[in-house]
Design a protein around this motif. Structure first.
Motif, short mmCIF file in Angstrom:
data_model
loop_
_atom_site.label_atom_id
_atom_site.label_comp_id
_atom_site.label_asym_id
_atom_site.label_seq_id
_atom_site.Cartn_x
_atom_site.Cartn_y
_atom_site.Cartn_z
N GLY A 29 0.81 -1.21 0.00
CA GLY A 29 0.00 0.00 0.00
C GLY A 29 0.84 1.26 0.00
N VAL A 30 0.15 2.37 0.20
CA VAL A 30 0.77 3.69 0.23
C VAL A 30 0.38 4.37 1.54
CG1 VAL A 30 0.83 5.98 -0.83
CG2 VAL A 30 0.75 3.94 -2.28
N THR A 31 1.37 4.88 2.24
CA THR A 31 1.10 5.70 3.41
C THR A 31 1.10 7.16 2.96
OG1 THR A 31 1.90 6.39 5.60
CG2 THR A 31 3.57 5.58 4.05
N ARG A 32 -0.07 7.79 2.99
CA ARG A 32 -0.22 9.14 2.46
C ARG A 32 0.42 10.15 3.41
NH1 ARG A 32 -6.29 10.10 1.58
NH2 ARG A 32 -6.35 9.07 3.59
N SER A 33 1.31 10.96 2.85
CA SER A 33 2.06 11.95 3.63
C SER A 33 2.70 11.30 4.85
CB SER A 33 1.15 13.11 4.06
OG SER A 33 0.69 13.83 2.93
N GLY A 34 3.19 10.07 4.67
CA GLY A 34 3.68 9.30 5.80
C GLY A 34 5.18 9.32 6.01
N LEU A 35 5.93 9.86 5.04
CA LEU A 35 7.38 9.83 5.15
C LEU A 35 7.95 11.22 4.97
CD1 LEU A 35 8.32 6.67 3.02
CD2 LEU A 35 7.88 6.82 5.47
N ALA A 36 8.93 11.55 5.79
CA ALA A 36 9.68 12.80 5.66
C ALA A 36 11.15 12.44 5.83
CB ALA A 36 9.25 13.82 6.70
N PRO A 37 11.85 12.16 4.72
CA PRO A 37 13.23 11.65 4.83
C PRO A 37 14.17 12.54 5.62
CG PRO A 37 12.40 11.40 2.60
CD PRO A 37 11.40 12.23 3.34
N HIS A 38 13.97 13.86 5.56
CA HIS A 38 14.88 14.77 6.24
C HIS A 38 14.11 15.68 7.18
CE1 HIS A 38 16.82 13.85 2.28
NE2 HIS A 38 17.78 13.52 3.10
N LEU A 39 14.73 16.04 8.28
CA LEU A 39 14.13 16.93 9.25
C LEU A 39 13.72 18.23 8.57
CD1 LEU A 39 13.50 17.26 12.28
CD2 LEU A 39 15.72 18.39 12.53
N GLY A 40 12.46 18.60 8.75
CA GLY A 40 11.96 19.83 8.14
C GLY A 40 11.33 19.64 6.78
N ASP A 41 11.47 18.44 6.18
CA ASP A 41 10.85 18.17 4.88
C ASP A 41 9.33 18.16 5.01
OD1 ASP A 41 13.26 17.91 3.66
OD2 ASP A 41 13.11 15.76 3.25
#
Length: 372
Positions: free
Chosen positions: A150-162
């Motif tokens: 599946g897809v986690t919507r708006s679930g990942l932010a690879p870098h702090l502040g992204d």
């Protein structure tokens, strides 16, 4: 947990050492590693020194098993593998040094780590996640035997502040690790699609017309196109059609290419005037079947625009995406769409009664397909 060493005929995976820092620093200058993974960006020599220095402590804590991947014969750094453990499960992450890509290194290394996780650590699930658009990482996961879940919507932010981004999720259970060997037909198709979607969407020549990506500058022309009464009659565009709808369509088109879910093309004259759109959607991953829809401005009808564009997009789809079957549907009250499909080589295969809801009312549709 004490660090372990994993090997095959060509690779050695071991815990990082302080003298690996220089090679890690060089590898992590790569723009793709900084874009798609959680390494700091920009990446400094201090970041590399910290990364390798903290690896033994992570092993000792039993939370993260980090491996450098090295050429067994030369000692050259080829990549990184990390196993994050939690409650009987683990998550696999990896990157490949830019000079080691295209050699199957990450799949082989990942197979070693996965087998160790299942056989020695006895994890009951091995997971993976990546920002949507990281097609190379998704292909590695599939070659290991991971199943896309599946897809986690708006679930990942690879870098702090992204800004949060959508992420793909996949997993594998004991017994599902894929054995070493060449790609089967599905993986070969996945590899072909990954290579296409890792590049920019192309512009295609279509019998004197052009097919190019939709952009924000097309919004006024899209509004004019979609306010045509025929669009309201034969498609599901919002009514009344507003500039905000066109702007959403442009974002949708961009996101579809990033995700590898299809492609939206603007049909234009060589001078740039928008004449219509082609909307290709892939029905699975790796996709074997796609479907296509199209629209043409009233002023451009009767000139062969839609037929030329449809033929060109289908040719591109068969070649660039290794699709076997492209499907088409239209309301039975839309004979013009049927004529375009048949002229482009589609075979009408039947009628689906009440297949589509058109503004709340079930309507019959023709369906057909073009085979490679």
């Amino acid at each position: 947990m004490d660090p372990v060493r994993l090997t095959d005929d060509e690779l050695t995976l071991r815990c990082w050492r302080p003298d690996d820092a220089d090679a890690v620093y060089r590898a992590c200058q790569d723009p793709d590693i900084q874009r798609w993974t959680t390494v700091p960006s920009p990446y400094t020599e201090a970041d590399a020194a910290h990364f390798v220095a903290t690896a033994p402590d992570q092993w000792a804590a039993g939370t993260v098993a980090t491996f450098g991947v090295f050429d067994s014969a030369t000692g050259e750094l080829l990549g990184s593998q990390g196993l994050h453990r939690r409650d009987g499960t683990a998550e696999l992450g990896y990157w490949t040094a830019p000079w080691a890509r295209g050699r199957g290194v990450t799949v082989r290394a990942g197979r070693l780590v996965a087998r160790w996780a299942f056989d020695t650590l006895r994890v009951h699930r091995l997971g993976w996640q990546a920002v949507v658009g990281n097609h190379a990482s998704r292909l590695v996961a599939a070659r290991l035997g991971m199943r896309l879940e599946g897809v986690t919507r708006s679930g990942l932010a690879p870098h702090l502040g992204d800004e949060p981004q959508d992420g793909w999720l996949a997993g594998m259970l004991p017994g599902e690790l894929r054995a070493a060997g060449p790609d089967d037909a599905a993986l070969a198709r996945a590899a072909r699609q990954a290579r296409t979607y890792l590049t920019a969407q192309p512009t295609i020549e279509a019998g004197g017309y052009l097919l190019r990506p939709v952009t924000e500058t097309d919004v006024p022309a899209l509004v004019e196109l979609c306010r045509d009464p025929a669009m309201a009659e034969f498609t599901t565009v919002p009514v009344p059609y507003q500039p905000s709808h066109a702007a959403f369509f442009v974002r949708l088109a961009r996101d579809r290419w990033v995700a590898g879910d299809g492609a939206v093309f603007a049909i234009t004259e060589p001078a740039g005037r928008l004449l219509g759109t082609m909307d290709l959607r892939l029905l699975d991953w790796p996709a074997r079947i796609a479907d296509i829809g199209y629209s043409v401005a009233a002023s451009a009808r009767g000139r062969g625009v839609a037929t030329s564009a449809l033929r060109a997009v289908c040719d591109w789809t068969f070649d660039a995406l290794a699709i076997d079957r492209i499907e088409w549907r239209a309301y039975v009250t839309n004979p013009a769409s049927r004529r375009v499909a048949e002229k482009a080589g589609f075979t009408v295969e039947g009628t689906e009664r009440g297949h589509t809801l058109h503004r709340g009312t079930p309507v019959d549709t023709w369906y057909g397909a073009l085979l490679r």
